[in-house]
Scaffold this active site. Structure first.
Site, PDB file in Angstrom:
ATOM      1  N   ASP A   1      53.163  57.474   7.708  1.00 22.79           N
ATOM      2  CA  ASP A   1      52.558  58.255   6.628  1.00 22.79           C
ATOM      3  C   ASP A   1      53.176  57.715   5.339  1.00 22.79           C
ATOM      4  O   ASP A   1      54.301  58.072   4.988  1.00 22.79           O
ATOM      5  CB  ASP A   1      52.881  59.740   6.809  1.00 22.79           C
ATOM      6  CG  ASP A   1      52.224  60.594   5.741  1.00 22.79           C
ATOM      7  OD1 ASP A   1      51.209  60.173   5.185  1.00 22.79           O
ATOM      8  OD2 ASP A   1      52.746  61.688   5.468  1.00 22.79           O
TER       9      ASP A   1
ATOM     10  N   GLU B   1      48.214  55.635   7.467  1.00 17.76           N
ATOM     11  CA  GLU B   1      47.162  56.453   6.862  1.00 17.76           C
ATOM     12  C   GLU B   1      46.439  55.660   5.788  1.00 17.76           C
ATOM     13  O   GLU B   1      47.059  54.985   4.971  1.00 17.76           O
ATOM     14  CB  GLU B   1      47.755  57.731   6.244  1.00 17.76           C
ATOM     15  CG  GLU B   1      46.672  58.691   5.799  1.00 17.76           C
ATOM     16  CD  GLU B   1      47.222  60.015   5.280  1.00 17.76           C
ATOM     17  OE1 GLU B   1      48.017  60.646   6.000  1.00 17.76           O
ATOM     18  OE2 GLU B   1      46.854  60.402   4.167  1.00 17.76           O
TER      19      GLU B   1
ATOM     20  N   ASP C   1      58.442  65.862   7.516  1.00 14.85           N
ATOM     21  CA  ASP C   1      57.692  64.789   6.852  1.00 14.85           C
ATOM     22  C   ASP C   1      57.230  63.718   7.832  1.00 14.85           C
ATOM     23  O   ASP C   1      56.380  62.900   7.489  1.00 14.85           O
ATOM     24  CB  ASP C   1      58.566  64.135   5.768  1.00 14.85           C
ATOM     25  CG  ASP C   1      58.760  65.060   4.580  1.00 14.85           C
ATOM     26  OD1 ASP C   1      57.758  65.629   4.130  1.00 14.85           O
ATOM     27  OD2 ASP C   1      59.900  65.211   4.122  1.00 14.85           O
TER      28      ASP C   1
END
Lengths: 188, 188
Positions: free
Chosen positions: B7, B68, B141
């Protein structure tokens, strides 16, 4: 001082290298464009750009890199690729231990023409005059990169002075703090 | 198959590594976050991220990377840094000769919950169930990175089938074209 200017992009990445010292007019060493095909995967395009940049560094050994600062308000359709390309430039320059600076388009225009809102033609005319060229740098996509390099060459001494002043301020602040603490200890 | 999910981000970059095969439930090998301080220069932050990624690849030897896909419509204040970080991920993965795929947030949600508009909690619950975890992956996270890796593990066979079908289509098209040209030559 030799400066590599980069106008970042995935499809077309402008590259300009100039050399100059205070008191001497800078000279244009290279104006070029690195292209990668749109149908190639992004990772492959970035890897291809990285290889080209590493080659320019090896061949021209610049002292500094100036890359256009990318803003979110730029053309939305290409902003992600432009930001990724600028990231690769920052990465390659930093890894090589070079001074890497980002300048905004209006900083470049202001540095070169004295007017942050100058148009492309005005910037091109001034770049021609500064570098004593008979025509604007070719390929055209490299013109912005050359302008970035000139901007950096001219702004670099000012940036260095600001950094130096900051170091002196930090030092003075540290000494004042040490004196205050010593006084505090004497009072305690 | 071992998948590294990322991410992307400059301040916090989520990292998740899972391993799984068709028929077996995937296992979580790592959930981590790479941080770089906001006051550090962008080039230094990207170089630090690159070093961390290279280390993960050396230590875990994943077969694929799933990152992503960054869109221009995301949070404008961080979009440039996020795009630059994603560029470094794509670059490092491609250089290592790995399969590097980009998935959108809704592709991840759809792959994991069956609903492209599922919320964070629903995705977290499913990821826990899929990976047989007693709590969502920590640090928090890293949860999105783990979800990306699961999405990729499940979508990879479909993507491979699509690529194979594309190759077959291209081949068939090429053969048809060759036949047409041969017929043309006979007529001429």
């Amino acid at each position: 001082m030799r400066v590599l200017g980069i106008d970042p992009g995935l499809t077309r990445c402008g590259v300009g290298i100039i050399e100059g010292d205070s008191g001497r007019k800078p000279a244009l060493l290279l104006a070029d464009v690195v292209r990668t095909p749109a149908e190639m995967e992004t990772g492959q395009r970035l890897a291809s750009l990285e290889r080209s940049l590493v080659q320019y560094l090896a061949e021209y050994r610049p002292d500094a890199i100036a890359v256009e600062r990318v803003f979110a308000r730029r053309d939305v359709s290409t902003i992600i690729g432009t930001a990724q390309a600028s990231g690769v430039v920052l990465l390659v320059g930093t890894r090589a231990g070079l001074q890497v600076a980002q300048h905004t388009p209006s900083e470049v225009k202001a540095a070169i023409t004295g007017n942050g809102r100058a148009d492309k033609a005005q910037v091109g005319q001034m770049v021609m005059r500064i570098l004593k060229l008979e025509a604007p740098p070719r390929p055209a996509d490299a013109a912005d990169a050359v302008a970035l390099a000139v901007c950096h060459l001219w702004r670099a001494p000012a940036i260095a002075r600001i950094n130096e002043a900051q170091v002196r301020r930090d030092l003075a602040m540290g000494q004042a703090l040490a004196r205050a603490r010593a006084a505090q200890r004497r009072l305690a």
